[in-house]
Motif scaffolding. Structure first.
Motif, mmCIF file in Angstrom:
data_model
loop_
_atom_site.group_PDB
_atom_site.id
_atom_site.type_symbol
_atom_site.label_atom_id
_atom_site.label_comp_id
_atom_site.label_asym_id
_atom_site.label_seq_id
_atom_site.Cartn_x
_atom_site.Cartn_y
_atom_site.Cartn_z
ATOM 1 N N SER A 164 -1.061 4.072 4.485
ATOM 2 C CA SER A 164 -2.052 3.381 4.333
ATOM 3 C C SER A 164 -2.350 2.457 5.289
ATOM 4 O O SER A 164 -3.646 1.799 5.507
ATOM 5 N N LEU A 209 -3.877 -2.489 1.256
ATOM 6 C CA LEU A 209 -4.446 -1.633 1.874
ATOM 7 C C LEU A 209 -4.482 -0.227 1.302
ATOM 8 O O LEU A 209 -3.474 0.218 0.601
ATOM 9 N N GLU A 210 -5.412 0.685 1.572
ATOM 10 C CA GLU A 210 -5.580 2.039 1.070
ATOM 11 C C GLU A 210 -6.470 2.639 2.050
ATOM 12 O O GLU A 210 -7.595 2.351 2.552
ATOM 13 N N LYS A 211 -5.810 3.840 2.602
ATOM 14 C CA LYS A 211 -6.500 4.465 3.768
ATOM 15 C C LYS A 211 -6.871 3.870 4.948
ATOM 16 O O LYS A 211 -8.132 4.109 5.230
ATOM 17 N N TYR A 227 -2.531 -2.182 -7.797
ATOM 18 C CA TYR A 227 -1.806 -1.094 -7.199
ATOM 19 C C TYR A 227 -1.299 -0.150 -8.138
ATOM 20 O O TYR A 227 -1.231 1.142 -8.159
ATOM 21 N N GLY A 229 0.889 -1.227 0.052
ATOM 22 C CA GLY A 229 0.122 -0.096 -0.055
ATOM 23 C C GLY A 229 1.006 1.372 -0.106
ATOM 24 O O GLY A 229 2.048 1.156 0.382
ATOM 25 N N ARG A 230 0.149 2.385 -0.385
ATOM 26 C CA ARG A 230 1.104 3.518 -0.157
ATOM 27 C C ARG A 230 1.351 4.055 1.031
ATOM 28 O O ARG A 230 1.103 3.499 2.006
ATOM 29 N N ASN A 231 2.418 4.813 1.015
ATOM 30 C CA ASN A 231 2.685 5.561 2.540
ATOM 31 C C ASN A 231 1.417 5.963 3.269
ATOM 32 O O ASN A 231 0.638 6.596 2.525
ATOM 33 N N GLN A 287 -8.304 -3.229 0.510
ATOM 34 C CA GLN A 287 -8.959 -2.904 -0.829
ATOM 35 C C GLN A 287 -9.158 -4.091 -1.588
ATOM 36 O O GLN A 287 -10.057 -4.475 -2.367
ATOM 37 N N LYS A 320 -0.178 0.020 7.005
ATOM 38 C CA LYS A 320 0.602 -1.440 7.179
ATOM 39 C C LYS A 320 1.199 -1.295 8.299
ATOM 40 O O LYS A 320 1.094 -2.579 8.902
#
Length: 416
Positions: A78, A234-236, A252, A74-76, A240, A80
């Motif tokens: 998110s 993971l997202e926010k 992704y 996931g993005r920074n 997901q 994790k």
């Protein structure tokens, strides 16, 4: 199969801002004094700043089976690392519950679990005791841990004097060798050199071959694809998708490259380039010269660029840079540069059928000269396409690698 980790409706709430408190530390007193010097009142320091709640994780439910290697990407921001801390029982969830079936060893931020004033030797025994191991069990593993970490010359030095790399090497060696049934690893392998990363991945594969469970966070997608059997996106703070690593990687990276598409055309005043040549547009084509974004692995794929030459006298070399997720698949250009007179040109490259692996690809476009070396334009990640395989023709699991060419093979019985 038996569940090693069960996460049920987990949420984690944090707060932005300053907590209102009557207790004052010395540092806070000094801060107040500094605030008064610049004309801010005590009320401004401790009353005007509101506390804003936010949820790092929201209603996360996940079951990880025993013996699985599961990647989390996931993005920074998110969620994790927060999820791993909850799994490692370092942080308690605000809502929901966690169930672990087995002893967990965690390798999170560099230095987590170390007492800085204790030596490396003492920290090995301290971490083993935290995991519930006896002193005899730890002693039997000690030499193996030190040898793997490569810090034997400093093992009796306080760890506060260790470099970040030494911290990580010893921490991984402890986590992997003290026989946890569940190994939880954050993106700390980025600290180590390439050789040590290979050692770590080999050790994690050895751990999973014994039926133990690994949960692994990494931004290196190729490592996740090659190492993990399942992947979570993971997202926010929310899940997901959960699927095979390559499928998750495609989701992704397709969301990361929303601006890329199957074709593009530049307005006259915004064309990339210099006073020698400019890019007019580009397309992805099928065998019928129609624009497409989705292809079967058995189809050939055309990449076409249109550019205008403005000045004569330069040997020009069009080239395409093909990327699969976070790695370069290949760069291709004609075998030699060609001097072109002013005018508009189309240059097309054909990727043969059954050459690329399944996955999501993005394309960068360039035009260069070799003598002298000039880059007339280089437009990054502006085209994209996806390669899939017809249902029933695949092997049922992800095959590593960017290219997957169909090559002639021969198998023959020998006399010997």
């Amino acid at each position: 199969m038996t569940a090693a980790i069960e996460v049920r409706g987990v949420g984690k709430e944090y707060f932005r801002g300053v907590h209102h408190t009557r207790t004052r530390l010395l540092s806070q007193t000094i801060s107040q004094w500094g605030s008064r010097l610049v004309g801010r009142s005590l009320d401004e320091d401790y009353s005007a700043v509101d506390v804003e709640p936010f949820w790092a994780l929201k209603d996360v439910s996940l079951t990880i089976e025993q013996g699985k290697v599961v990647g989390i990407i996931g993005r920074n921001g998110s969620g994790k690392s927060t999820l791993l801390k909850i799994m490692a029982q370092i942080t308690a969830p605000t809502t929901g519950e966690l169930k672990l079936n087995g002893r967990a060893g965690a390798l999170l931020e560099v230095g987590t679990g170390f007492h800085p004033e204790l030596s490396g030797r003492e920290n090995v025994f301290l971490n083993g005791a935290i995991l519930g191991m006896s002193r005899g069990e730890i002693a039997r593993k000690f030499d193996e841990i030190v040898d793997f970490s490569g810090v034997e010359a400093f093992i009796d030095t306080p760890v506060k004097r260790f470099s970040s790399g030494m911290h990580m090497r010893l921490a991984f060696a402890i986590a992997a060798h003290l026989d946890p049934e569940i190994l939880i690893i954050d993106e700390v392998l980025a600290v180590g050199d390439a050789e040590f990363q290979r050692k770590c991945l080999a050790k994690m594969k050895e751990v999973t071959s014994d039926g133990r469970t690994v949960v692994f966070v990494s931004h290196h997608m190729n490592t996740v694809i090659n190492f993990c059997s399942e992947c979570v996106l993971l997202e926010k703070g929310a899940i997901q998708a959960i699927d095979r690593p390559r499928a998750i990687a495609d989701i992704y990276f397709s969301s990361e490259n929303r601006r890329a598409r199957a074709s593009l055309d530049f307005a006259w005043d915004s064309r990339p380039g210099d006073d020698i040549a400019r890019l007019c547009g580009a397309r992805i084509l099928d065998a019928d010269l129609k624009e497409r974004e989705d292809f079967d692995r058995g189809e050939k794929i055309g990449l076409e660029m249109t550019f205008e030459v403005l000045k004569p006298g330069y040997g020009l070399l069009p080239n395409f840079h093909v990327f699969m997720q976070d790695q370069c698949a290949f760069v291709s250009s004609p075998q030699q540069e060609e001097e072109l007179v002013p005018g508009v040109y189309k240059s097309t490259m054909w990727i043969p059928a059954s050459f690329l692996n399944t996955g999501f690809y993005v394309i960068s476009i360039a035009l260069t000269s070799l003598n002298p070396m000039l880059i007339h334009f280089y437009t990054q990640e502006v085209l994209r396409f996806r390669v899939s395989e017809k249902q029933g023709l695949g092997v049922g699991f992800d095959i590593p690698g960017v290219v997957r060419p169909t090559i002639d093979w021969n198998v023959a019985l020998t006399d010997g």
